[in-house]
Design an enzyme around this catalytic site. Structure first.
Site, mmCIF file in Angstrom:
data_model
loop_
_atom_site.group_PDB
_atom_site.id
_atom_site.type_symbol
_atom_site.label_atom_id
_atom_site.label_comp_id
_atom_site.label_asym_id
_atom_site.label_seq_id
_atom_site.Cartn_x
_atom_site.Cartn_y
_atom_site.Cartn_z
ATOM 1 N N LYS A 39 0.810 -1.225 0.000
ATOM 2 C CA LYS A 39 0.000 0.000 0.000
ATOM 3 C C LYS A 39 0.847 1.279 0.000
ATOM 4 C CE LYS A 39 -4.330 -1.484 0.238
ATOM 5 N NZ LYS A 39 -5.396 -1.053 -0.693
ATOM 6 N N SER B 218 1.013 -10.106 -0.419
ATOM 7 C CA SER B 218 0.720 -8.674 -0.419
ATOM 8 C C SER B 218 0.882 -7.978 0.923
ATOM 9 C CB SER B 218 -0.712 -8.437 -0.921
ATOM 10 O OG SER B 218 -1.638 -9.128 -0.093
#
Length: 415
Positions: free
Chosen positions: A52, A309
């Site tokens: 992110k 992720s």
């Protein structure tokens, strides 16, 4: 190349002022297990332990370039997006106001505050994320800030594409397959946009949590739709509605390439990677590895990249993860057992247990009955088939029992 690929390369180069590329590592354990050449793109090793940071950096950088006087940025997030925004606010020395639900675990609040330091303010508003989001957007308009979307933003998508840029730079040839987790779609849209140009022969697999299949729902409807109810266990990817911009990129994905991962099965992957490889993954970070079993026949002998992720795992959740993994794999079950109220009844039951069976829970539910008492019993064993042997013995002895392992309502009250 095209404009998007050129921009993705330039964007990735600018990120080096903030952090080094995340590692792309061949995983020998998974490669041997699936008879394939499996690599992990370790986004769990970024400075904020998720990808992110990439989208937040690119979006904030472009806003600052176009409007140098903009020094207030606002977001709503209970996890990785908040931490990425906080880190980038400190990097650019701008103000950030981060809205989080009141129910956000303290660990995530503390990490966000650590990354942002004096540059950020955290506001805890709302029991549910929708309330938090509405409060953040209202404040942003009133205060003249810039709202940083977690995924449905062209600059965020562009920033996430840097995952693919780094991936190809580290390989001596294109991968046969890339497996991507999907929540709001920012990561998958960015990676797809770059690989479509630079490695069009690479097959893309998209993985959603079963309790938050927003891409699957959108593909069925032909447009983004809102899921009525989601399971928030995979908090980094359980999104009720995929982004409009991200779906525009993903709308042609074939059904066979969009896979659903059951939440309990994800727990098995988290434990396996922790115990075998020492890799800490959050539920969303384990999605890409979790579907390798389903893809076994398709990946044999091929080079496969799994994007892990995120690694923001709260270890207070570990008992829950272990419990759910054991129940999914069939080595832990719960029963309500009707126990005769006579001397020796408990001993008779205990003698039915096998050498690998272990009692994990034993609780009388009703002690006042004259002839029988109901018992909640949790059993762990080494192999699922051991339960078949035990149940055969219980049937022969005419014990009355009920398996409540997968009874959601009873489990919530009793387990």
């Amino acid at each position: 190349m095209n404009d998007f690929a050129d921009t993705a390369l330039a964007t990735t180069a600018r990120m080096r002022a903030l952090f080094a590329p995340t590692p792309l590592q061949r995983n020998d354990f998974l490669s041997a297990k699936y008879d394939a050449d499996i690599w992990l793109k370790r986004e769990d090793l970024s400075p904020v332990r998720s990808y992110k940071i990439r989208g937040a950096f690119n979006a904030m950088r472009k806003v600052r370039t176009d409007n140098p006087d903009q020094d207030l940025f606002v977001c709503a997030s209970a996890g990785n997006h908040a931490q990425g925004v906080a880190f980038v606010c400190r990097h650019f020395d701008v103000r950030g106001v981060i809205f989080m639900p009141v129910t956000t675990p303290q660990q995530k609040i503390t990490k966000t505050r650590t990354f942002g330091g004096d540059n950020i303010e955290i506001r805890l508003i709302g029991d549910y994320f929708d309330d938090t989001l509405a409060a953040a957007q209202d404040y942003c308009v009133q205060a003249g800030g810039h709202f940083l979307s977690p995924f449905d933003d062209a600059d965020v998508i562009e920033g996430q594409s840097s995952v693919a840029v780094e991936m190809l730079a580290d390989l001596d040839g294109p991968p046969d397959m890339v497996i991507l987790p999907v929540g709001g779609g920012g990561l998958s849209a960015g990676v797809k946009s770059y690989l479509d140009v630079m490695s069009p022969e690479t097959e893309l697999i998209y993985v959603e949590p079963q309790g938050g299949a927003s891409l699957t729902a959108a593909l069925a409807a032909g447009e983004p739709v809102t899921i009525d109810r989601i399971d928030s266990f995979v908090d980094g990817a359980a999104v009720a509605r995929i982004g409009q911009r991200t779906f525009a990129v993903l709308k042609n994905a074939s059904a066979e390439n969009v896979l659903l991962a059951p939440e309990d099965r994800i727990c098995m992957t988290i434990l396996e990677m922790l115990n075998v490889e020492g890799i800490v993954l959050e539920p969303a970070g384990a999605l890409s590895i979790n579907v390798l079993d389903e893809l076994r026949d398709r990946i044999q002998g091929k080079r496969v990249v799994c994007v892990t992720s995120g690694g923001n795992f709260d270890f207070e959740r570990l008992p829950e993860v272990k419990e759910r993994a054991q129940r999914y794999s069939g080595v832990k079950k719960y029963y309500i057992l009707r126990m005769p109220q006579r001397p020796g009844a408990l001993r008779d039951f205990l003698q039915m247990l096998g050498p690998d069976d272990d009692i994990a829970r034993f609780e009388y539910l009703k002690k006042s009955a004259r002839n029988y008492g109901s018992v909640l019993i949790g059993l762990e064993t080494s192999a699922p088939q051991n339960f078949d042997l035990l149940l055969a013995k219980l049937d022969q002895a005419e014990f009355i029992y009920r398996d409540i392992t997968n009874d959601t309502i009873l489990a919530e009250f009793l387990i």
